[in-house]
Design an enzyme around this catalytic site. Structure first.
Site, PDB file in Angstrom:
ATOM      1  N   ASN A 288       0.756  -1.178  -0.106  1.00  0.00           N
ATOM      2  CA  ASN A 288       0.169   0.010   0.024  1.00  0.00           C
ATOM      3  C   ASN A 288       0.731   1.099   0.134  1.00  0.00           C
ATOM      4  O   ASN A 288       0.268   2.254  -0.347  1.00  0.00           O
ATOM      5  CB  ASN A 288      -0.901  -0.041   1.075  1.00  0.00           C
ATOM      6  CG  ASN A 288      -2.100  -0.997   1.175  1.00  0.00           C
ATOM      7  OD1 ASN A 288      -2.231  -1.655  -0.148  1.00  0.00           O
ATOM      8  ND2 ASN A 288      -2.730  -1.296   2.067  1.00  0.00           N
TER       9      ASN A 288
ATOM     10  N   ASP B  22      -7.250  -4.927   7.652  1.00  0.00           N
ATOM     11  CA  ASP B  22      -6.618  -6.012   6.717  1.00  0.00           C
ATOM     12  C   ASP B  22      -5.990  -7.201   7.486  1.00  0.00           C
ATOM     13  O   ASP B  22      -5.308  -8.019   6.784  1.00  0.00           O
ATOM     14  CB  ASP B  22      -5.466  -5.277   5.868  1.00  0.00           C
ATOM     15  CG  ASP B  22      -6.021  -4.323   5.018  1.00  0.00           C
ATOM     16  OD1 ASP B  22      -6.988  -4.364   4.261  1.00  0.00           O
ATOM     17  OD2 ASP B  22      -4.979  -3.584   4.229  1.00  0.00           O
TER      18      ASP B  22
ATOM     19  N   CYS C 278     -16.274  -4.073  -5.164  1.00  0.00           N
ATOM     20  CA  CYS C 278     -15.221  -5.103  -4.600  1.00  0.00           C
ATOM     21  C   CYS C 278     -15.912  -6.445  -4.401  1.00  0.00           C
ATOM     22  O   CYS C 278     -17.269  -6.691  -4.199  1.00  0.00           O
ATOM     23  CB  CYS C 278     -14.820  -4.624  -3.660  1.00  0.00           C
ATOM     24  SG  CYS C 278     -13.207  -5.336  -3.062  1.00  0.00           S
TER      25      CYS C 278
ATOM     26  N   ARG D 167     -17.348   0.132  -2.562  1.00  0.00           N
ATOM     27  CA  ARG D 167     -16.293   0.877  -2.037  1.00  0.00           C
ATOM     28  C   ARG D 167     -16.180   2.165  -2.896  1.00  0.00           C
ATOM     29  O   ARG D 167     -15.669   2.372  -3.883  1.00  0.00           O
ATOM     30  CB  ARG D 167     -15.043  -0.117  -2.356  1.00  0.00           C
ATOM     31  CG  ARG D 167     -14.917  -1.044  -1.333  1.00  0.00           C
ATOM     32  CD  ARG D 167     -13.666  -1.935  -1.563  1.00  0.00           C
ATOM     33  NE  ARG D 167     -12.550  -1.233  -0.838  1.00  0.00           N
ATOM     34  CZ  ARG D 167     -11.382  -1.851  -0.963  1.00  0.00           C
ATOM     35  NH1 ARG D 167     -10.806  -2.771  -1.404  1.00  0.00           N
ATOM     36  NH2 ARG D 167     -10.370  -0.856  -0.322  1.00  0.00           N
TER      37      ARG D 167
ATOM     38  N   ARG E 163      -1.414 -10.837  -5.394  1.00  0.00           N
ATOM     39  CA  ARG E 163      -1.769  -9.351  -5.403  1.00  0.00           C
ATOM     40  C   ARG E 163      -0.840  -8.772  -4.356  1.00  0.00           C
ATOM     41  O   ARG E 163      -0.503  -7.665  -4.526  1.00  0.00           O
ATOM     42  CB  ARG E 163      -3.239  -8.839  -5.419  1.00  0.00           C
ATOM     43  CG  ARG E 163      -4.015  -9.176  -6.412  1.00  0.00           C
ATOM     44  CD  ARG E 163      -5.505  -8.862  -6.173  1.00  0.00           C
ATOM     45  NE  ARG E 163      -5.673  -7.173  -6.021  1.00  0.00           N
ATOM     46  CZ  ARG E 163      -6.601  -6.534  -5.976  1.00  0.00           C
ATOM     47  NH1 ARG E 163      -7.780  -7.103  -5.935  1.00  0.00           N
ATOM     48  NH2 ARG E 163      -6.309  -5.167  -5.797  1.00  0.00           N
TER      49      ARG E 163
HETATM   50  C1  UD1 Z   1      -6.751   1.344   2.040  1.00  0.00           C
HETATM   51  C2  UD1 Z   1      -5.729   0.251   1.650  1.00  0.00           C
HETATM   52  C3  UD1 Z   1      -6.567  -1.084   2.124  1.00  0.00           C
HETATM   53  C4  UD1 Z   1      -7.422  -0.937   3.607  1.00  0.00           C
HETATM   54  C5  UD1 Z   1      -7.817   0.324   3.698  1.00  0.00           C
HETATM   55  C6  UD1 Z   1      -8.293   0.460   5.147  1.00  0.00           C
HETATM   56  C7  UD1 Z   1      -4.513   0.816  -0.166  1.00  0.00           C
HETATM   57  C8  UD1 Z   1      -4.089   0.791  -1.500  1.00  0.00           C
HETATM   58  N1  UD1 Z   1      -5.519   0.092   0.237  1.00  0.00           N
HETATM   59  O1  UD1 Z   1      -7.981   1.201   1.194  1.00  0.00           O
HETATM   60  O2  UD1 Z   1      -5.842  -2.153   2.207  1.00  0.00           O
HETATM   61  O3  UD1 Z   1      -8.297  -2.224   3.794  1.00  0.00           O
HETATM   62  O4  UD1 Z   1      -7.165   1.409   3.351  1.00  0.00           O
HETATM   63  O5  UD1 Z   1      -7.502   0.693   5.944  1.00  0.00           O
HETATM   64  O6  UD1 Z   1      -3.893   1.476   0.636  1.00  0.00           O
HETATM   65  N2  UD1 Z   1     -14.580   5.522   1.997  1.00  0.00           N
HETATM   66  C9  UD1 Z   1     -15.927   6.345   1.555  1.00  0.00           C
HETATM   67  N3  UD1 Z   1     -15.516   6.938   0.687  1.00  0.00           N
HETATM   68  C10 UD1 Z   1     -14.422   7.328  -0.260  1.00  0.00           C
HETATM   69  C11 UD1 Z   1     -13.172   6.402   0.471  1.00  0.00           C
HETATM   70  C12 UD1 Z   1     -13.535   5.475   1.388  1.00  0.00           C
HETATM   71  O7  UD1 Z   1     -16.800   6.120   2.000  1.00  0.00           O
HETATM   72  O8  UD1 Z   1     -14.367   7.836  -1.176  1.00  0.00           O
HETATM   73  C13 UD1 Z   1     -15.045   4.547   3.180  1.00  0.00           C
HETATM   74  C14 UD1 Z   1     -14.876   3.144   2.730  1.00  0.00           C
HETATM   75  O9  UD1 Z   1     -15.895   2.664   2.355  1.00  0.00           O
HETATM   76  C15 UD1 Z   1     -14.334   2.409   4.132  1.00  0.00           C
HETATM   77  C16 UD1 Z   1     -13.503   3.634   4.743  1.00  0.00           C
HETATM   78  O10 UD1 Z   1     -13.947   4.860   4.288  1.00  0.00           O
HETATM   79  O11 UD1 Z   1     -15.539   2.437   4.759  1.00  0.00           O
HETATM   80  C17 UD1 Z   1     -11.994   3.551   4.652  1.00  0.00           C
HETATM   81  O12 UD1 Z   1     -11.556   3.148   3.538  1.00  0.00           O
HETATM   82  P1  UD1 Z   1     -10.278   3.725   2.836  1.00  0.00           P
HETATM   83  O13 UD1 Z   1      -9.228   4.161   3.920  1.00  0.00           O
HETATM   84  O14 UD1 Z   1     -10.461   4.837   1.860  1.00  0.00           O
HETATM   85  O15 UD1 Z   1      -9.380   2.464   1.995  1.00  0.00           O
HETATM   86  P2  UD1 Z   1      -8.686   2.614   0.861  1.00  0.00           P
HETATM   87  O16 UD1 Z   1      -7.752   3.810   0.855  1.00  0.00           O
HETATM   88  O17 UD1 Z   1      -9.452   2.259  -0.345  1.00  0.00           O
END
Ligand code: UD1
Length: 423
Positions: free
Chosen positions: A23, A307, A116, A121, A399
């Site tokens: 990440n 994770d 997903c 997501r 991955r």
């Molecule tokens: C990153 C990690 C992933 C990990 C996650 C949470 C990477 C590439 N992946 O994913 O392995 O599981 O952090 O630690 O770094 N959300 C929204 N709107 C958005 C974005 C997020 O509602 O625009 C919500 C998501 O649905 C979730 C929460 O925010 O409930 C946290 O997600 P987020 O931290 O954004 O995860 P990723 O960055 O996708």
């Protein structure tokens, strides 16, 4: 499609070297777009997601080469500002190119990632954040189309702390005119590393590692080099491999890792009965006599990582009692549960809460990988299940885990990769 064939119950002990953080790499690679020139990212792991990001950057005209875990990225030849669906659908982190492209070139066309295996997501926080910096954003035929003459500083408040949105908005803000304040910013180590990389490139960021980032935009950044931090989830998964082996394990020592980054997991393991020793860049887990049932609730960093939720459930399925595992970050992330049940685990899920009733032993079966961390939990269960476990579709594991089966073989596991059935 490859599968893993595991003959469970082998004695596990020895050393594992932890690779670079997936990440972190997925954020550092697109960050190079912010400057013209050659950047070197050392300790870059050889993973499918990293290759997907590489291919995406290459479609934009960026030149990339790799040798001995160092990725050299030359952004001077960038000539396209589009992230096509074929790449983004493979990996949601492709959305990370949005912020850097709008910030540096004033335009970006990035496919919406879609859902997903375990639920929707959204990327609304990425879009709203970059919009607040002055970009005009439209959604058209499944694509985010962003335009801006020059982004300007703004106050951005995330309703939810998001790793990806924090990284994306931060990468947009470093080249904006004026100061940006990001409130409720993610504090994950991968975001800290991204901040440090941007600072090395000439960005001005205050509050690194806190929930309040203040970014003074600059006119230009320059290319830079960095060493990727160790992968805390790979480290955590191998610690659980040691823990789940219980009496059938010796000590497991992780090398080239950062114990601070897995503090929450280490505390939970100690509560479950493990003895864990740490040094500056190593962790050692002694064999566990028995596994105590310990509840875990996922949270943003430094809380217990989502994770690691699937792997913790695998461990708890062999605990001497009942534990409750709650995922507050992703409510639907329990695809591993029915597969663990096929191996004999006693787990029920209601909403985002899993009740895990420990059983005396698991029994080998064919199980299906559905996503990266779910697959890791099935491999962990397979290591201790009686008989043979086949974990199908291990491309999910590839991955995010570099040569997982080889690292487990080095610990004494009987695991091999074979060509699996097609579905
Ligand atoms: C990153 C990690 C992933 C990990 C996650 C949470 C990477 C590439 N992946 O994913 O392995 O599981 O952090 O630690 O770094 N959300 C929204 N709107 C958005 C974005 C997020 O509602 O625009 C919500 C998501 O649905 C979730 C929460 O925010 O409930 C946290 O997600 P987020 O931290 O954004 O995860 P990723 O960055 O996708």
């Amino acid at each position: 499609m490859d599968k893993f064939v595991i003959n469970g119950g082998k004695f596990l002990s020895g050393k594992v070297t932890i690779g670079g953080a997936k990440n972190a790499s997925l954020a550092l690679m697109p960050a190079t777009i912010l400057a013209s020139g050659i950047s070197r990212l050392s300790n870059t792991p050889d993973l499918r997601d990293v290759t997907t990001m590489r291919r995406l950057l290459e479609t934009m005209g960026i030149e990339i080469s790799s040798a001995e875990q160092t990725m050299t990225i030359n952004t001077a030849s960038i000539n396209s500002f589009e992230a096509p669906y074929e790449h983004v659908k493979k990996m949601r982190a492709s959305i990370y190119v949005l912020g850097p492209l709008v910030a540096r070139f004033g335009k970006a066309k990035v496919s919406l990632p879609g859902g997903c295996a375990w639920g929707p997501r959204p990327v609304n926080l990425h879009v709203e954040g970059i919009r607040r910096l002055g970009a005009e954003i439209e959604l058209e035929a499944g694509y985010i189309i962003a335009k801006a003459k020059r982004l300007h500083g703004a106050r951005v408040l995330f309703d939810i702390s998001s790793v990806g949105a924090t990284g994306n908005v931060m990468m947009a803000a470093v080249l904006a005119k004026g100061t940006t304040l990001i409130e409720n910013a993610a504090q994950e180590p991968e975001i800290v590393q991204l901040s440090e990389f941007l600072i090395t490139m000439g960005a001005k960021i205050h509050g690194v590692g806190t929930g309040r980032l203040e970014i003074e935009g600059v006119d230009e950044l320059h290319s830079a080099d960095i060493t990727t931090i160790p992968d805390r989830i790979e480290a955590g998964t191998f610690l659980i491999a040691g823990a789940i082996a219980g009496k059938r394990g010796g000590s497991i020592r992780l090398e080239k890792c950062n114990p601070h980054h897995i503090g929450a997991l280490i505390i939970k393991l100690e509560d479950a009965g493990a003895t864990v020793k740490t040094g500056t860049d190593w962790v050692e887990l002694s064999p566990m006599e028995k596994i105590a049932p310990i509840n875990a609730t996922t949270a943003i960093y430094p809380g217990f990582p989502t994770d690691m939720q699937a792997q913790w459930i695998a461990l708890m399925s062999l605990a001497g009692g009942t534990s409750i595992v709650t995922d507050t970050v992703y409510f639907d992330r329990f695809m591993h549960v029915p597969e663990l049940v096929r191996l004999g685990a006693n787990i029920t899920v209601k909403e985002n809460i899993a009740t895990v009733v420990g059983v005396r032993s698991l029994a080998g079966a064919k199980v299906m990988s559905t996503d990266l961390r779910a697959s890791a939990s099935l491999v962990l269960a397979g290591l201790v299940a009686e008989g043979t476990t086949e974990v199908l579709r291990v491309y999910h594991i590839d991955r995010g885990y570099e040569s997982m089966e080889k690292k487990l073989q080095a610990l004494g596991a009987d695991i091999r990769r074979e060509q699996g059935e097609e579905f």
